[in-house]
Design a protein around this motif. Structure first.
Motif, PDB file in Angstrom:
ATOM      1  N   GLY A 189       0.801  -1.217   0.000  1.00 38.93           N
ATOM      2  CA  GLY A 189       0.000   0.000   0.000  1.00 38.93           C
ATOM      3  C   GLY A 189       0.833   1.264   0.000  1.00 38.93           C
ATOM      4  N   HIS A 190       2.055   1.196   0.507  1.00 41.01           N
ATOM      5  CA  HIS A 190       2.919   2.373   0.502  1.00 41.01           C
ATOM      6  C   HIS A 190       3.312   2.750  -0.925  1.00 41.01           C
ATOM      7  N   GLY A 200       2.174   6.150  -3.158  1.00 43.44           N
ATOM      8  CA  GLY A 200       3.080   6.993  -3.935  1.00 43.44           C
ATOM      9  C   GLY A 200       2.616   7.145  -5.363  1.00 43.44           C
ATOM     10  N   GLN A 201       2.140   6.045  -5.948  1.00 45.05           N
ATOM     11  CA  GLN A 201       1.621   6.121  -7.316  1.00 45.05           C
ATOM     12  C   GLN A 201       0.380   7.001  -7.397  1.00 45.05           C
ATOM     13  N   ALA A 202      -0.454   6.916  -6.356  1.00 50.17           N
ATOM     14  CA  ALA A 202      -1.665   7.754  -6.342  1.00 50.17           C
ATOM     15  C   ALA A 202      -1.321   9.227  -6.270  1.00 50.17           C
ATOM     16  N   ARG A 262      12.187   7.924  -1.784  1.00 50.00           N
ATOM     17  CA  ARG A 262      11.490   8.669  -0.737  1.00 50.00           C
ATOM     18  C   ARG A 262      10.650   7.790   0.189  1.00 50.00           C
ATOM     19  N   LEU A 263      10.142   6.660  -0.312  1.00 48.00           N
ATOM     20  CA  LEU A 263       9.248   5.828   0.488  1.00 48.00           C
ATOM     21  C   LEU A 263       9.858   4.481   0.874  1.00 48.00           C
ATOM     22  N   ILE A 264      10.441   3.796  -0.100  1.00 52.00           N
ATOM     23  CA  ILE A 264      10.903   2.429   0.141  1.00 52.00           C
ATOM     24  C   ILE A 264      12.251   2.398   0.860  1.00 52.00           C
ATOM     25  N   LEU A 265      13.217   3.163   0.358  1.00 53.50           N
ATOM     26  CA  LEU A 265      14.574   3.084   0.906  1.00 53.50           C
ATOM     27  C   LEU A 265      14.654   3.442   2.393  1.00 53.50           C
ATOM     28  N   PRO A 266      14.022   4.519   2.862  1.00 53.01           N
ATOM     29  CA  PRO A 266      14.115   4.813   4.307  1.00 53.01           C
ATOM     30  C   PRO A 266      13.545   3.700   5.181  1.00 53.01           C
TER      31      PRO A 266
END
Length: 231
Positions: free
Chosen positions: A125-126, A130-132, A143-147
């Motif tokens: 869902g994360h 981001g796609q949304a 910005r979302l996955i790596l951290p």
């Protein structure tokens, strides 16, 4: 009983510094290889999955000592052939570079599985969020996955780094003057194996404790936002 290092104290200190340099260099290379391997194994493309799986399987299936020997002696012969081809008198890979490559490749193979597990632990869902928001795939990753992946993978990477630091002793077989090599030289000269191998053991233990303290700080720092959001 007087604890005497027979004048080899500075040599052991230099060996300790070499061990730290080797471990950090191999860590940097291994993190890059591990991240690439994990991205390949979680890729929707079969050839990349096969490539990532082959890398981690082959490297983990061969002892680290053999990788050190294979890379050092293999590259020596390769460099000689390349020098003959280019008409250069001397071209060689030193023991430090060979050790960095060998240990970095081994660390990367194990880190591949750590990163892969961290990626799979992040809810889908994360990415969909981001796609949304209209974010591109690279931006979603950075910005979302790596951290989040870093926070999840950090404990496993910390354990791997402590193993890596002790595996630097393997590079003594190709002549790199790190802790074990310096200790062996001191033993040969002083005929006091117990003394110098005990000192080497305490040095490795000290480095491990420092690494644990550093990893605790990194884990605490990387979890700050997560802890606040969960409370």
């Amino acid at each position: 009983m007087t604890f005497d290092l027979y004048g080899f104290g500075p040599a052991l200190a230099a060996g300790t510094l070499m061990t730290i340099k080797l471990a950090l260099s191999a860590l940097c290379l291994g993190l890059v290889l591990g991240l690439l391997g994990a991205l390949a194994k979680t890729s929707p493309y079969k050839p990349l999955q096969w490539l990532g799986g082959t890398y981690s399987t082959i490297v983990r299936g061969i002892p680290e000592l053999l990788w050190v020997l294979l890379i050092y002696f293999g590259t020596v012969q390769l460099m000689r052939n390349l020098a003959d081809l280019l008409g250069i008198e001397s071209l060689e890979l030193n023991a430090f570079a060979a050790g960095t490559i060998a240990l970095g490749i081994c660390f990367g193979a194990y880190a591949t599985e750590v990163f892969r597990g961290a990626i799979l632990a992040i809810p889908k869902g994360h990415r969909e969020a981001g796609q949304a928001l209209g974010m591109s795939r690279p931006r979603i990753f950075w910005r979302l996955i790596l951290p989040q992946m870093w926070r999840i993978a950090l404990p496993g990477l910390g354990n791997l780094f402590m193993i890596l630091m002790k595996d630097t002793a393997l590079v003594s077989v190709i002549g790199l003057e790190e802790i074990m090599r310096r200790s062996q030289i001191a033993v040969t000269s002083s005929k006091e194996p117990f003394t110098f191998f005990l000192v080497a053991a305490f040095i490795y233990l000290g480095l491990t404790v420092l690494a644990m303290i550093g990893m605790h700080f990194l884990e605490k720092r990387s979890s700050r936002g997560f802890v606040r959001s969960a409370s």
